[in-house]
Enzyme design. Structure first.
Site, PDB file in Angstrom:
ATOM      1  N   HIS A  73       0.838  -1.198   0.000  1.00  0.00           N
ATOM      2  CA  HIS A  73       0.000   0.000   0.000  1.00  0.00           C
ATOM      3  C   HIS A  73       0.866   1.238   0.000  1.00  0.00           C
ATOM      4  O   HIS A  73       2.007   1.211   0.477  1.00  0.00           O
ATOM      5  CB  HIS A  73      -0.960   0.021   1.203  1.00  0.00           C
ATOM      6  CG  HIS A  73      -0.273  -0.134   2.511  1.00  0.00           C
ATOM      7  ND1 HIS A  73       0.124  -1.359   3.005  1.00  0.00           N
ATOM      8  CD2 HIS A  73       0.118   0.779   3.443  1.00  0.00           C
ATOM      9  CE1 HIS A  73       0.715  -1.191   4.175  1.00  0.00           C
ATOM     10  NE2 HIS A  73       0.729   0.107   4.459  1.00  0.00           N
ATOM     11  N   HIS A 132       0.888   5.214   1.219  1.00  0.00           N
ATOM     12  CA  HIS A 132       0.271   6.273   2.019  1.00  0.00           C
ATOM     13  C   HIS A 132       0.377   7.589   1.250  1.00  0.00           C
ATOM     14  O   HIS A 132       1.451   7.907   0.718  1.00  0.00           O
ATOM     15  CB  HIS A 132       1.037   6.488   3.327  1.00  0.00           C
ATOM     16  CG  HIS A 132       1.062   5.309   4.251  1.00  0.00           C
ATOM     17  ND1 HIS A 132       0.314   5.252   5.390  1.00  0.00           N
ATOM     18  CD2 HIS A 132       1.772   4.148   4.214  1.00  0.00           C
ATOM     19  CE1 HIS A 132       0.561   4.124   6.036  1.00  0.00           C
ATOM     20  NE2 HIS A 132       1.439   3.428   5.342  1.00  0.00           N
TER      21      HIS A 132
HETATM   22  P1  5GP Z   1       1.924   0.434   7.362  1.00  0.00           P
HETATM   23  O1  5GP Z   1       2.358   0.686   8.786  1.00  0.00           O
HETATM   24  O2  5GP Z   1       1.806  -1.041   7.090  1.00  0.00           O
HETATM   25  O3  5GP Z   1       2.750   1.152   6.330  1.00  0.00           O
HETATM   26  O4  5GP Z   1       0.495   1.100   7.237  1.00  0.00           O
HETATM   27  C1  5GP Z   1      -0.681   0.461   7.585  1.00  0.00           C
HETATM   28  C2  5GP Z   1      -1.692   1.533   7.800  1.00  0.00           C
HETATM   29  O5  5GP Z   1      -2.966   0.937   7.755  1.00  0.00           O
HETATM   30  C3  5GP Z   1      -1.583   2.251   9.148  1.00  0.00           C
HETATM   31  O6  5GP Z   1      -1.385   3.623   8.947  1.00  0.00           O
HETATM   32  C4  5GP Z   1      -2.907   1.942   9.834  1.00  0.00           C
HETATM   33  O7  5GP Z   1      -3.420   3.044  10.533  1.00  0.00           O
HETATM   34  C5  5GP Z   1      -3.800   1.567   8.673  1.00  0.00           C
HETATM   35  N1  5GP Z   1      -4.835   0.599   8.989  1.00  0.00           N
HETATM   36  C6  5GP Z   1      -4.699  -0.550   9.699  1.00  0.00           C
HETATM   37  N2  5GP Z   1      -5.875  -1.211   9.766  1.00  0.00           N
HETATM   38  C7  5GP Z   1      -6.769  -0.466   9.059  1.00  0.00           C
HETATM   39  C8  5GP Z   1      -8.150  -0.619   8.772  1.00  0.00           C
HETATM   40  O8  5GP Z   1      -8.811  -1.578   9.167  1.00  0.00           O
HETATM   41  N3  5GP Z   1      -8.738   0.339   8.016  1.00  0.00           N
HETATM   42  C9  5GP Z   1      -8.035   1.437   7.568  1.00  0.00           C
HETATM   43  N4  5GP Z   1      -8.715   2.331   6.845  1.00  0.00           N
HETATM   44  N5  5GP Z   1      -6.733   1.612   7.823  1.00  0.00           N
HETATM   45  C10 5GP Z   1      -6.105   0.680   8.565  1.00  0.00           C
END
Ligand code: 5GP
Ligand code: ZN
Length: 136
Positions: free
Chosen positions: A100, A102
């Site tokens: 993903h 951001h």
């Molecule tokens: P990572 O840390 O893997 O780069 O980012 C994962 C992101 O997904 C985090 O910023 C977290 O807040 C978001 N996230 C985790 N679970 C969910 C969810 O169930 N729904 C949404 N909309 N975001 C989520």
């Protein structure tokens, strides 16, 4: 689709999300733990763990979609710039192991940048490392 993957479930509509855009390749929805108002995740429907697991076709498809969503946010929000962040591996802050991107909207005069600890390196050390890392 991977069974225990939350982003696969969101893409499939099995778990609710605040979706702002989708097509056959990707879904964009608001992060539930935003760094700034409008913090959005752009997520391919295909389950791949991270950047190194994505093939060129997927990456070629996803980057213009990230740009499209970022341009939309910039137009609709008070937003003067944005960070694109893509974490790979738990040590790099990845917490959901489905690729993903951001998009973190930023405003002039507001808090900006993402803080990574850094310190100046010596030119000699940089040259030595570059020699070791040079790609064919
Ligand atoms: P990572 O840390 O893997 O780069 O980012 C994962 C992101 O997904 C985090 O910023 C977290 O807040 C978001 N996230 C985790 N679970 C969910 C969810 O169930 N729904 C949404 N909309 N975001 C989520
Ligand atoms: Zn997944």
């Amino acid at each position: 689709m991977k069974n225990d993957c939350i982003f696969c479930a969101i893409a499939a509509g099995e778990i609710p999300s605040c979706k702002i855009w989708e097509d056959d390749v990707a879904v964009a929805y608001l992060d539930i733990n935003p760094c700034s108002p409008g913090h959005t995740l752009v997520v391919p429907r295909e389950h791949v763990r991270g950047l190194l697991d994505a093939d060129d076709a997927l990456l070629a498809a996803i980057v213009p979609r990230v740009r499209k969503v970022a341009a939309h946010l910039k137009e609709k929000l008070p937003c003067d710039g944005f960070n694109i962040l893509q974490n790979n591996g738990a040590c790099a802050g990845q917490s959901v192991f489905h690729l993903h991107f951001h998009i973190v909207p930023r405003k002039d005069g507001g808090p900006g940048g993402l803080s990574f600890a850094s310190s100046p390196a010596s030119p000699a050390a940089l040259q030595e490392l570059a020699a070791r890392l040079k790609m064919d």
